[in-house]
Structures are given as structure tokens and as C-alpha cells.
Design a protein around this motif. Structure first.
Motif, mmCIF file in Angstrom:
data_model
loop_
_atom_site.group_PDB
_atom_site.id
_atom_site.type_symbol
_atom_site.label_atom_id
_atom_site.label_comp_id
_atom_site.label_asym_id
_atom_site.label_seq_id
_atom_site.Cartn_x
_atom_site.Cartn_y
_atom_site.Cartn_z
ATOM 1 N N ARG A 1 3.220 6.951 2.837
ATOM 2 C CA ARG A 1 3.742 5.658 3.547
ATOM 3 C C ARG A 1 2.772 5.585 4.868
ATOM 4 O O ARG A 1 2.761 4.762 5.531
ATOM 5 C CB ARG A 1 5.170 6.397 4.357
ATOM 6 N N GLN A 2 2.035 6.842 5.210
ATOM 7 C CA GLN A 2 1.300 6.764 6.514
ATOM 8 C C GLN A 2 0.250 5.771 6.113
ATOM 9 O O GLN A 2 -0.410 5.098 7.063
ATOM 10 C CB GLN A 2 0.558 8.040 6.796
ATOM 11 N N VAL B 1 -2.182 0.377 7.513
ATOM 12 C CA VAL B 1 -2.391 -1.242 7.231
ATOM 13 C C VAL B 1 -1.380 -2.043 8.132
ATOM 14 O O VAL B 1 -1.936 -3.066 8.621
ATOM 15 C CB VAL B 1 -2.196 -1.568 5.529
ATOM 16 N N LEU B 2 -0.196 -1.474 8.265
ATOM 17 C CA LEU B 2 0.692 -2.555 9.164
ATOM 18 C C LEU B 2 0.171 -2.247 10.670
ATOM 19 O O LEU B 2 -0.041 -3.744 11.405
ATOM 20 C CB LEU B 2 1.954 -1.747 9.095
ATOM 21 N N ALA B 3 -0.260 -1.217 11.149
ATOM 22 C CA ALA B 3 -0.920 -1.160 12.486
ATOM 23 C C ALA B 3 -2.136 -2.067 12.726
ATOM 24 O O ALA B 3 -2.365 -2.609 13.811
ATOM 25 C CB ALA B 3 -1.083 0.360 13.085
ATOM 26 N N VAL C 1 0.793 -1.081 0.064
ATOM 27 C CA VAL C 1 -0.041 0.117 -0.051
ATOM 28 C C VAL C 1 0.809 1.208 0.021
ATOM 29 O O VAL C 1 0.668 2.150 -0.947
ATOM 30 C CB VAL C 1 -1.051 -0.141 1.180
ATOM 31 N N ALA C 2 2.002 1.476 0.770
ATOM 32 C CA ALA C 2 2.667 2.475 1.014
ATOM 33 C C ALA C 2 3.419 2.628 -0.313
ATOM 34 O O ALA C 2 3.690 3.783 -0.982
ATOM 35 C CB ALA C 2 3.922 2.303 1.951
#
Length: 100
Positions: free
Chosen positions: A27-28, A33-35, A20-21
Motif C-alpha cells: 500500500r505504501q 504513486v498517488l502522492a 500499484v498497491a
């Protein structure tokens, strides 16, 4: 409805967050998604293996994310992300998913 294994959730968070980034150039958004995936995996880890295991696997998740950055300089971005995701998935499976 069958529950998605925590190992798949965690690996998908690392791969999906990077994807996604990279593709959105935000990047946010990749961080979100990561979080979200990390929080979902941590909840499953806590339910399946307890708080200590969830804490240790959460540390491994963050360490894999951080470690993929310097590794990417040596092997490339996607191989580093897939390696980190595989390592977290294996740890997650061994600690939480194989039990049941």
C-alpha cells in the motif's frame, strides 16, 4: 514537448496508485504513486489556474481518494477508483485545462 494535461496526471495518480498497491501488495508504494502524481498535478493547477484553484483541486483529489474507499464496498474497487478518477479529471479540466 507537449505537456500532459493536469486532468490526465490526476486521474492517472488515482488509478495508478491503486493499481500499484493492488498488484505489488504494498500500500505504501501505491501511496507514493498517488502522492507524486498529486504533487505534479497541483503544480500544474497552480501554474494554470492559481493558488486558490490548486488548493481546491488538491482537496478534491484527496477527497476522491478517501471517498473511493466506502464507494468500493458498494460498487467494487475498480469502478470506485475509475469513478473517483473521472470526477477529479472532470474538475481539473473544467478549472485548469480547458483554458489553454
Amino acid at each position: 514537448m507537449a505537456k500532459v494535461p493536469s486532468s490526465v496526471v490526476a486521474a492517472s495518480g488515482l488509478v495508478g496508485g491503486y493499481g500499484v498497491a493492488r498488484w505489488t501488495r504494498k500500500r505504501q508504494l501505491g501511496g507514493v504513486v498517488l502522492a507524486v502524481a498529486g504533487a505534479a498535478a497541483a503544480q500544474q493547477w497552480r501554474e494554470r489556474a492559481g493558488g486558490r484553484a490548486a488548493g481546491a483541486l488538491s482537496v478534491a483529489y484527496v477527497a476522491a481518494f478517501a471517498g473511493s474507499h466506502p464507494l468500493a464496498r458498494k460498487v467494487g474497487a475498480w469502478p470506485a477508483v475509475f469513478g473517483a478518477a473521472g470526477a477529479v479529471a472532470l474538475a481539473s479540466w473544467a478549472v485548469a485545462d480547458r483554458r489553454g
